[in-house]
Structures are given as C-alpha cells and as structure tokens.
Design a protein around this motif. Structure first.
Motif, PDB file in Angstrom:
ATOM      1  N   ILE A  64       0.583  -0.946  -0.236  1.00  0.00           N
ATOM      2  CA  ILE A  64      -0.050   0.246   0.073  1.00  0.00           C
ATOM      3  C   ILE A  64       1.063   1.290  -0.260  1.00  0.00           C
ATOM      4  O   ILE A  64       1.826   1.393   1.334  1.00  0.00           O
ATOM      5  CB  ILE A  64      -1.111  -0.099   1.634  1.00  0.00           C
ATOM      6  N   SER A  65       0.534   1.934  -0.959  1.00  0.00           N
ATOM      7  CA  SER A  65       1.213   3.556  -0.706  1.00  0.00           C
ATOM      8  C   SER A  65       0.471   4.304  -0.624  1.00  0.00           C
ATOM      9  O   SER A  65      -1.302   4.960  -0.589  1.00  0.00           O
ATOM     10  CB  SER A  65       2.296   3.499  -2.253  1.00  0.00           C
ATOM     11  N   LEU A  66       1.138   5.557   0.582  1.00  0.00           N
ATOM     12  CA  LEU A  66      -0.312   6.353   0.350  1.00  0.00           C
ATOM     13  C   LEU A  66       0.200   8.333   0.265  1.00  0.00           C
ATOM     14  O   LEU A  66       1.416   8.134   0.647  1.00  0.00           O
ATOM     15  CB  LEU A  66      -1.029   6.217   1.804  1.00  0.00           C
ATOM     16  N   SER A  67      -0.931   8.703   0.362  1.00  0.00           N
ATOM     17  CA  SER A  67      -0.027  10.824   0.172  1.00  0.00           C
ATOM     18  C   SER A  67      -1.352  11.184   1.328  1.00  0.00           C
ATOM     19  O   SER A  67      -2.358  10.577   1.152  1.00  0.00           O
ATOM     20  CB  SER A  67      -0.112  10.653  -0.746  1.00  0.00           C
ATOM     21  N   THR A  68      -0.688  11.828   1.737  1.00  0.00           N
ATOM     22  CA  THR A  68      -1.842  12.230   3.088  1.00  0.00           C
ATOM     23  C   THR A  68      -1.560  13.983   3.139  1.00  0.00           C
ATOM     24  O   THR A  68       0.015  14.099   3.339  1.00  0.00           O
ATOM     25  CB  THR A  68      -2.106  11.385   4.275  1.00  0.00           C
ATOM     26  N   SER A  69      -2.492  15.341   3.339  1.00  0.00           N
ATOM     27  CA  SER A  69      -2.625  15.547   3.601  1.00  0.00           C
ATOM     28  C   SER A  69      -2.149  16.380   5.008  1.00  0.00           C
ATOM     29  O   SER A  69      -1.997  17.405   5.033  1.00  0.00           O
ATOM     30  CB  SER A  69      -3.697  17.169   2.686  1.00  0.00           C
ATOM     31  N   THR A  97      -1.496  -5.039   9.214  1.00  0.00           N
ATOM     32  CA  THR A  97       0.275  -4.245   9.303  1.00  0.00           C
ATOM     33  C   THR A  97       1.235  -4.116   8.233  1.00  0.00           C
ATOM     34  O   THR A  97       0.886  -4.949   7.871  1.00  0.00           O
ATOM     35  CB  THR A  97       0.949  -3.669  10.609  1.00  0.00           C
ATOM     36  N   PHE A  98       0.835  -3.210   7.468  1.00  0.00           N
ATOM     37  CA  PHE A  98       2.290  -2.326   6.535  1.00  0.00           C
ATOM     38  C   PHE A  98       3.566  -1.778   6.696  1.00  0.00           C
ATOM     39  O   PHE A  98       2.558  -0.507   7.276  1.00  0.00           O
ATOM     40  CB  PHE A  98       1.309  -2.021   5.126  1.00  0.00           C
ATOM     41  N   SER A  99       3.984  -2.151   6.679  1.00  0.00           N
ATOM     42  CA  SER A  99       5.226  -0.786   7.031  1.00  0.00           C
ATOM     43  C   SER A  99       6.227  -1.216   5.810  1.00  0.00           C
ATOM     44  O   SER A  99       6.766  -1.870   5.068  1.00  0.00           O
ATOM     45  CB  SER A  99       5.897  -1.451   8.129  1.00  0.00           C
ATOM     46  N   GLY A 100       6.989   0.049   5.920  1.00  0.00           N
ATOM     47  CA  GLY A 100       7.844   0.359   5.228  1.00  0.00           C
ATOM     48  C   GLY A 100       8.893   1.987   5.112  1.00  0.00           C
ATOM     49  O   GLY A 100       8.327   2.776   6.370  1.00  0.00           O
ATOM     50  N   PRO A 107       9.415  17.737  -1.140  1.00  0.00           N
ATOM     51  CA  PRO A 107       9.131  18.888  -0.880  1.00  0.00           C
ATOM     52  C   PRO A 107       8.116  20.300   0.128  1.00  0.00           C
ATOM     53  O   PRO A 107       7.897  19.546   0.771  1.00  0.00           O
ATOM     54  CB  PRO A 107       9.182  19.782  -2.546  1.00  0.00           C
ATOM     55  N   ALA A 108       9.494  20.697   0.901  1.00  0.00           N
ATOM     56  CA  ALA A 108       8.717  21.708   2.219  1.00  0.00           C
ATOM     57  C   ALA A 108       7.553  21.706   1.870  1.00  0.00           C
ATOM     58  O   ALA A 108       6.853  22.721  -0.109  1.00  0.00           O
ATOM     59  CB  ALA A 108      10.048  23.410   2.115  1.00  0.00           C
ATOM     60  N   GLY A 109       6.482  21.818   2.486  1.00  0.00           N
ATOM     61  CA  GLY A 109       5.252  22.389   2.648  1.00  0.00           C
ATOM     62  C   GLY A 109       3.966  21.244   2.289  1.00  0.00           C
ATOM     63  O   GLY A 109       3.268  21.925   1.602  1.00  0.00           O
ATOM     64  N   SER A 110       4.540  20.243   1.379  1.00  0.00           N
ATOM     65  CA  SER A 110       4.140  19.166   0.492  1.00  0.00           C
ATOM     66  C   SER A 110       3.581  18.170   1.319  1.00  0.00           C
ATOM     67  O   SER A 110       3.850  18.094   2.548  1.00  0.00           O
ATOM     68  CB  SER A 110       4.533  19.348  -0.685  1.00  0.00           C
ATOM     69  N   ALA A 111       2.732  17.869   1.004  1.00  0.00           N
ATOM     70  CA  ALA A 111       2.276  16.432   2.015  1.00  0.00           C
ATOM     71  C   ALA A 111       3.028  15.352   1.913  1.00  0.00           C
ATOM     72  O   ALA A 111       3.572  15.189   0.981  1.00  0.00           O
ATOM     73  CB  ALA A 111       0.712  15.973   0.841  1.00  0.00           C
ATOM     74  N   VAL A 112       2.914  14.357   3.012  1.00  0.00           N
ATOM     75  CA  VAL A 112       3.539  13.148   3.014  1.00  0.00           C
ATOM     76  C   VAL A 112       3.304  12.284   2.436  1.00  0.00           C
ATOM     77  O   VAL A 112       2.083  11.546   2.309  1.00  0.00           O
ATOM     78  CB  VAL A 112       4.052  13.429   4.875  1.00  0.00           C
ATOM     79  N   SER A 113       4.428  11.722   1.325  1.00  0.00           N
ATOM     80  CA  SER A 113       3.585  10.426   0.700  1.00  0.00           C
ATOM     81  C   SER A 113       4.807   9.407   1.205  1.00  0.00           C
ATOM     82  O   SER A 113       5.621   9.394   1.472  1.00  0.00           O
ATOM     83  CB  SER A 113       4.133  10.739  -0.710  1.00  0.00           C
ATOM     84  N   THR A 114       4.397   8.110   1.252  1.00  0.00           N
ATOM     85  CA  THR A 114       4.792   6.744   1.876  1.00  0.00           C
ATOM     86  C   THR A 114       4.759   5.718   1.114  1.00  0.00           C
ATOM     87  O   THR A 114       3.409   5.169   0.294  1.00  0.00           O
ATOM     88  CB  THR A 114       4.650   6.813   3.348  1.00  0.00           C
ATOM     89  N   GLY A 115       5.816   5.030   1.307  1.00  0.00           N
ATOM     90  CA  GLY A 115       5.633   3.366  -0.189  1.00  0.00           C
ATOM     91  C   GLY A 115       5.906   2.980  -0.223  1.00  0.00           C
ATOM     92  O   GLY A 115       6.830   4.131  -1.599  1.00  0.00           O
TER      93      GLY A 115
END
Length: 156
Positions: A64-69, A97-100, A107-115
């Motif tokens: 699972i990849s995610l991006s969150t504001s 659980t999904f981890s990584g 970039p600064a000020g951008s939503a965090v993306s992980t996965g």
C-alpha cells in the motif's frame, strides 16, 4: 484453396488455445479491489486531512502506498527518510500491518507520501485503514482514521 483451409484451421486452433488459457490467466492473477481508496486522518498536533491509498497484491504479499495532506513536510525530506506503519482492520476485527521506509523526495510544504508499505494478506481479507504512524527525522506522528475508506475496504 488449400492455403485458405490451412489458414482457417490455424486461426481456429489459436483461438481454442487462447480460450482454454483464459481461465488460467484469470485465476493466476489475484487482484485487490478497489485499487485506490481515500480516508481521513487526524494526526493531532501534526494536522488532519485526507489520504489516498493505493493497493497492489501478488499472492499473499500486498503493498500500500499513501499520500496524506494530514502531515506536511516542514522542510524538504529526501527519498527514503520516512518510516511508516499503516494498521488496517479486517472485517473479522483482526489487524494487519503494512510497514516500510520508502518515500519519494518531498518538497517543504508538501503532503507526506510513503510507500510501498509491505504486508501479508489472506484471500478474502477485507481491510480498512485504522491508524498510521509516520516517523521523519526521529519524530513520530500518530494518526487515527476519522472516516471510513471510500469507496470501501480493500478486498484481497
């Protein structure tokens, strides 16, 4: 006349083979549905907002990849600097659980993306995100889901 008969016979043979293999190809490619969902998270002092989750499956392995504001980068974050754990609740109330620790440059000020965040699933699992922990530079933000996944849980 003979070449026309040979051509038709060959075409019918290829078509029969394709039809015979179609069910095998479909059975060999398990798929998660839906492949994309949205949900809202409350991350306390770090913020709140929506998240987009994208799931893939290969047998019992899933990502699972995610991006969150809900969490934004206060400074630029280099690739591979975010460690995340996404907890998902199954329809039977168990959790997966999904981890990584994979992420693109943020970039600064951008939503965090992980996965992709890796996890193990079983056939029939119906998973909905319930919490998320994101650690950047040793600081951990703990987020709680505040809405149901839309259009619904991931079914593996």
């Amino acid at each position: 006349m003979r070449s026309g008969t040979l051509g038709i016979g060959a075409a019918l043979g290829v078509g029969a083979i394709a039809l015979a293999m179609a069910p095998l190809a479909a059975a060999a490619a398990p798929a998660v549905t839906p492949t994309t969902a949205t949900i809202s998270f409350d991350c306390g002092a770090y913020g709140s907002g929506s998240a987009t989750l994208t799931a893939t499956q290969d047998g019992t392995s899933a990502t699972i990849s995610l991006s969150t504001s809900a969490i934004t980068a206060p400074i630029p974050i280099s690739a591979g600097s975010v460690s995340s754990v996404l907890t998902m609740t199954n329809a039977d109330s168990s959790t997966v659980t999904f981890s990584g620790d994979s992420n693109p440059d943020i970039p600064a000020g951008s939503a965090v993306s992980t996965g992709p965040l890796a996890g193990t699933v079983q056939s029939g699992d119906s998973l909905q995100a319930s919490s998320l922990q994101v650690t950047v530079f040793g600081v951990t933000a703990t987020c709680t889901a505040t809405s149901a996944q839309s259009p619904g849980p991931f079914v593996f």
